[in-house]
Design an enzyme around this catalytic site. Sequence first.
Site, PDB file in Angstrom:
ATOM      1  N   SER A 170      45.066  41.114  37.167  1.00 57.01           N
ATOM      2  CA  SER A 170      45.831  41.560  38.742  1.00 57.01           C
ATOM      3  C   SER A 170      47.310  41.312  38.635  1.00 57.01           C
ATOM      4  CB  SER A 170      45.749  40.510  39.838  1.00 57.01           C
ATOM      5  OG  SER A 170      46.131  40.654  41.253  1.00 57.01           O
ATOM      6  N   ASP A 235      37.131  46.945  43.795  1.00 58.21           N
ATOM      7  CA  ASP A 235      38.238  46.324  44.217  1.00 58.21           C
ATOM      8  C   ASP A 235      38.384  46.583  45.649  1.00 58.21           C
ATOM      9  OD1 ASP A 235      40.679  44.671  44.071  1.00 58.21           O
ATOM     10  OD2 ASP A 235      40.325  45.077  41.801  1.00 58.21           O
ATOM     11  N   HIS A 264      38.049  42.318  43.979  1.00 60.00           N
ATOM     12  CA  HIS A 264      38.317  41.732  43.282  1.00 60.00           C
ATOM     13  C   HIS A 264      38.602  40.659  42.247  1.00 60.00           C
ATOM     14  CE1 HIS A 264      43.324  41.923  41.537  1.00 60.00           C
ATOM     15  NE2 HIS A 264      43.521  40.843  42.235  1.00 60.00           N
TER      16      HIS A 264
END
Length: 288
Positions: A170, A235, A264
């Site tokens: 991320s 996501d 996510h």
Amino acid sequence: MNGLSFSELCCLFCCPPCPSRIAAKLAFLPPDPTYSLVHDEANSRYSFHLTDRAEWQYSQRELDLIEVFQTRTSKGNRISCMYAKCSPNARYTLLFSHGNAVDLGQMSSFYIGLGTRINCNIFSYDYSGYGTSTGKPSEKNLYADIDAAWQSLRSRYGICPQNIILYGQSIGTVPTVDLAARYEVAAVVLHSPLMSGMRVAFPETKRTWFFDAFPSIDKVQKITSPVLVIHGTEDEVIDFSHGLAIFERCPRTVEPLWVEGAGHNDVELFGPYLERLKQFVTVDLAVN
């Protein structure tokens, strides 16, 4: 991902470089620290003390595998680092840049489990303003933080670049891409990567503006190491299209892992995640 207010939208188009501040507000969510670093009686080393919020899943034996210390960045902050010696026969060490809203305490159990299963040691660090690291989170500090971590891994433990796998998750893909664009390493893993801050906040963005934050899409083409891209198809924070675009732009990609149905924060819970990482370390890197 929070929405932007009317004033922030006006600021975005009328008063650059405010967008980088907006992107930073969306990106950085440091939690309350879930650990502390305590000097021993001789004041020569730190011990790693976890709070209940860290949700440690192992015994003291595994905790003893973790070494912690602090190092200073070029921006003057002191960042906390940890080295998890998961496997005595490990060829590779992952330099792991974690995702948002977590710190080393919350990640420690995951690191032990991951390193043990894929036969790698794991070195990680908390960004400025996260955990017990000093300073405030910012884009410039991200780059200084990973540089300091890289130098510590090289000098303190004598790990050669050809035995280092850079792993970013991320927001952690931002410093990972920046470092990978400057150094050749064994490999790079980009887990739920983002193209840039503007492209996350405004999905219709087609180019990189001079005031954009986290422009990874323009840096990945400079990566000379093999790259594994991992992304969940559902996501909800960083759209799957970001992973696809990053994959298409990297010069030396291996077969990506598109995790069907994953969002996510749950990619690691799907079976193909560990399977693909094991294959990457044992098969793909042997070929490359």
